[in-house]
Design a protein around this motif. Structure first.
Motif, PDB file in Angstrom:
ATOM      1  N   PRO A 194      71.169  26.828 -39.445  1.00  0.00           N
ATOM      2  CA  PRO A 194      70.156  26.221 -39.510  1.00  0.00           C
ATOM      3  C   PRO A 194      68.860  27.062 -40.074  1.00  0.00           C
ATOM      4  CG  PRO A 194      71.172  25.847 -37.626  1.00  0.00           C
ATOM      5  CD  PRO A 194      71.933  26.874 -38.557  1.00  0.00           C
ATOM      6  N   GLN A 195      68.584  28.265 -39.757  1.00  0.00           N
ATOM      7  CA  GLN A 195      67.552  29.145 -40.293  1.00  0.00           C
ATOM      8  C   GLN A 195      67.811  29.382 -41.630  1.00  0.00           C
ATOM      9  OE1 GLN A 195      64.798  29.916 -38.142  1.00  0.00           O
ATOM     10  NE2 GLN A 195      64.073  29.873 -40.141  1.00  0.00           N
ATOM     11  N   ASP A 196      68.601  29.622 -42.121  1.00  0.00           N
ATOM     12  CA  ASP A 196      69.034  29.918 -43.694  1.00  0.00           C
ATOM     13  C   ASP A 196      68.551  28.485 -44.311  1.00  0.00           C
ATOM     14  OD1 ASP A 196      69.810  32.433 -43.067  1.00  0.00           O
ATOM     15  OD2 ASP A 196      72.063  31.813 -43.159  1.00  0.00           O
ATOM     16  N   ALA A 197      69.237  27.393 -43.770  1.00  0.00           N
ATOM     17  CA  ALA A 197      68.769  26.140 -44.345  1.00  0.00           C
ATOM     18  C   ALA A 197      67.140  25.891 -44.451  1.00  0.00           C
ATOM     19  CB  ALA A 197      69.221  25.077 -43.736  1.00  0.00           C
ATOM     20  N   LEU A 198      66.512  26.121 -43.331  1.00  0.00           N
ATOM     21  CA  LEU A 198      65.200  26.079 -43.406  1.00  0.00           C
ATOM     22  C   LEU A 198      64.203  27.088 -44.147  1.00  0.00           C
ATOM     23  CD1 LEU A 198      63.355  23.865 -41.824  1.00  0.00           C
ATOM     24  CD2 LEU A 198      62.766  25.513 -39.952  1.00  0.00           C
ATOM     25  N   ASP A 199      64.684  28.212 -44.210  1.00  0.00           N
ATOM     26  CA  ASP A 199      64.180  29.133 -45.202  1.00  0.00           C
ATOM     27  C   ASP A 199      64.228  28.752 -46.589  1.00  0.00           C
ATOM     28  OD1 ASP A 199      63.426  30.796 -42.697  1.00  0.00           O
ATOM     29  OD2 ASP A 199      65.206  32.062 -43.082  1.00  0.00           O
ATOM     30  N   LEU A 200      65.385  28.195 -46.862  1.00  0.00           N
ATOM     31  CA  LEU A 200      65.615  27.531 -48.069  1.00  0.00           C
ATOM     32  C   LEU A 200      64.720  26.543 -48.479  1.00  0.00           C
ATOM     33  CD1 LEU A 200      67.136  27.860 -50.913  1.00  0.00           C
ATOM     34  CD2 LEU A 200      68.867  26.139 -49.885  1.00  0.00           C
ATOM     35  N   LEU A 201      64.434  25.648 -47.669  1.00  0.00           N
ATOM     36  CA  LEU A 201      63.614  24.532 -47.629  1.00  0.00           C
ATOM     37  C   LEU A 201      62.120  24.943 -48.030  1.00  0.00           C
ATOM     38  CD1 LEU A 201      63.454  21.314 -47.816  1.00  0.00           C
ATOM     39  CD2 LEU A 201      62.932  21.331 -45.373  1.00  0.00           C
ATOM     40  N   GLU A 202      61.840  26.018 -47.201  1.00  0.00           N
ATOM     41  CA  GLU A 202      60.403  26.375 -47.130  1.00  0.00           C
ATOM     42  C   GLU A 202      60.242  27.196 -48.662  1.00  0.00           C
ATOM     43  OE1 GLU A 202      57.839  30.577 -45.287  1.00  0.00           O
ATOM     44  OE2 GLU A 202      59.668  29.298 -44.338  1.00  0.00           O
ATOM     45  N   ARG A 203      61.103  27.978 -49.126  1.00  0.00           N
ATOM     46  CA  ARG A 203      60.757  28.468 -50.537  1.00  0.00           C
ATOM     47  C   ARG A 203      60.786  27.450 -51.537  1.00  0.00           C
ATOM     48  NH1 ARG A 203      64.814  32.298 -48.428  1.00  0.00           N
ATOM     49  NH2 ARG A 203      66.626  31.157 -49.531  1.00  0.00           N
ATOM     50  N   ASP A 204      61.610  26.166 -51.283  1.00  0.00           N
ATOM     51  CA  ASP A 204      61.622  25.213 -52.346  1.00  0.00           C
ATOM     52  C   ASP A 204      60.235  24.524 -52.290  1.00  0.00           C
ATOM     53  OD1 ASP A 204      63.000  23.488 -54.192  1.00  0.00           O
ATOM     54  OD2 ASP A 204      62.385  22.190 -52.663  1.00  0.00           O
TER      55      ASP A 204
END
Length: 358
Positions: free
Chosen positions: A325-335
């Motif tokens: 979950p946190q890795d996924a949300l960090d990826l969405l934030e960078r995007d």
């Protein structure tokens, strides 16, 4: 961890290059003067050394660059046959004057950086009080958080989130305070405090919402409003209460994507008393493998340089599935930041809740 080490090494390498820039500039002046001869009179360009040093270093670094410029001026003036010319006096005075001004500028810049660092430390401390660390696990829930403030220097804004355990299950709030700056932060802190008080005691989610509305009516007098989503995670479902906030996004384990919109729109907190009725509770099934993304309008209203909104409905399913979950949300934030092409123009908070096996 490897990414952090690589980033630090890259920054250290960049700083080393910048600190050598003043001396490289003076070396280039000397080399070019030796190649073209005394006809161009490049001696005054040695002032580039202390000028660049003021940008890349402190007063001592700048003074060292000025001293090197003075030392180099003697052999260069001899080569250009200017030792007996009045111009050499003017050049030496220029080097001394530029060095002194550059030392003052570098000192003022260093003091400004220290003050900015102090402001950031205070703002980050205030942000930790406002958005205290929420548990990353709550029962069978995995929780991930992201907060990006539009106030880059202060790193603090008016978006908020919080999670608490209530009588009927895990309760959470994601909200966005009207306005920016310290006034918005003060209001956000007030809302978080009221939610923490109500979430533990009020029997229903609607009662939590009424408590928040009464709190804002007493404390703000109708001058500010707060869009918010309240949620309560129960055994096989999630109940929602939406106060004029962007709808959460459900990503089902079976591949379905659904905006969790209320049957009718309701006014934000702080303005409910002006409407005929408040929001109606609604909900949906929330089972193992499902996840729900809560966010503020700084996410869905972020635009790229062409004016196009961030396509959250298209990007989130692709970036959030099958990752921690946190890795996924960090990826969405960078995007999101890449879509904007720079700092986000408005505060952007996201909270991802994934249901797993108890």
């Amino acid at each position: 961890m490897n990414l952090l080490v690589a980033t630090l090494e890259s920054r250290m390498g960049t700083q080393a290059v910048l600190r050598t820039l003043p001396f490289a500039a003076m070396a280039a002046v000397v080399l070019f003067d030796l190649l073209v001869g005394p006809s161009l009179g490049l001696l005054p360009l040695l002032t580039l050394g202390p000028a660049f040093a003021a940008v890349t270093g402190g007063p001592r670094h700048t003074a060292l660059a000025g001293l090197v410029a003075l030392v180099l001026s003697a052999p260069l003036a001899y080569h250009d046959h200017q030792l007996s010319h009045p111009r050499i006096t003017v050049t030496l005075a220029a080097i001394v004057g530029v060095t002194a001004a550059a030392m003052l500028a570098s000192r003022l810049r260093a003091e400004g950086q220290r003050k900015l660092a102090d402001v950031r430390l205070v703002a980050e401390a205030a942000q930790r009080v406002l958005l205290h660390p929420v548990p990353r696990r709550a029962g069978d829930l995995r929780i991930a958080l992201s907060y990006t403030s539009a106030t880059v220097d202060a790193r603090i804004g008016g978006d908020l989130y919080d999670i608490a355990r209530g009588p009927g299950g895990i309760r959470l709030i994601v909200a966005d305070v009207q306005g920016k700056g310290l006034d918005a932060v003060e209001t956000a802190a007030s809302v978080v405090g009221a939610f923490r008080e109500a979430a533990y005691d009020e029997p229903t989610l609607a009662d939590v919402g009424r408590h928040l509305e009464e709190h804002l009516a007493r404390g703000l007098g109708g001058e500010k409003f707060v869009t918010a989503v309240l949620a309560e995670v129960r055994e096989h479902e999630i109940a929602l209460l939406n106060y004029g906030h962007p709808p959460p996004l459900l990503l089902g384990r079976d591949g379905r994507v659904q905006w969790l919109e209320p049957a009718r729109e309701a006014p934000p907190l702080g303005l409910v008393g002006l409407a005929r009725a408040g929001p109606e509770p609604y909900g949906c099934e929330f089972r193992e493998g499902d996840e729900i993304l809560f966010y503020t309008d700084g996410v869905c209203e972020a635009r790229d340089r062409g004016g196009s909104f961030y396509p959250l409905g298209d990007r989130a399913p692709r970036l959030l599935r099958n990752r921690e979950p946190q890795d996924a949300l960090d990826l969405l934030e960078r995007d999101l930041v890449e879509h904007v092409g720079g700092p986000v123009p408005d505060d952007a908070a996201m909270l991802l809740v994934r249901r797993e096996r108890p």
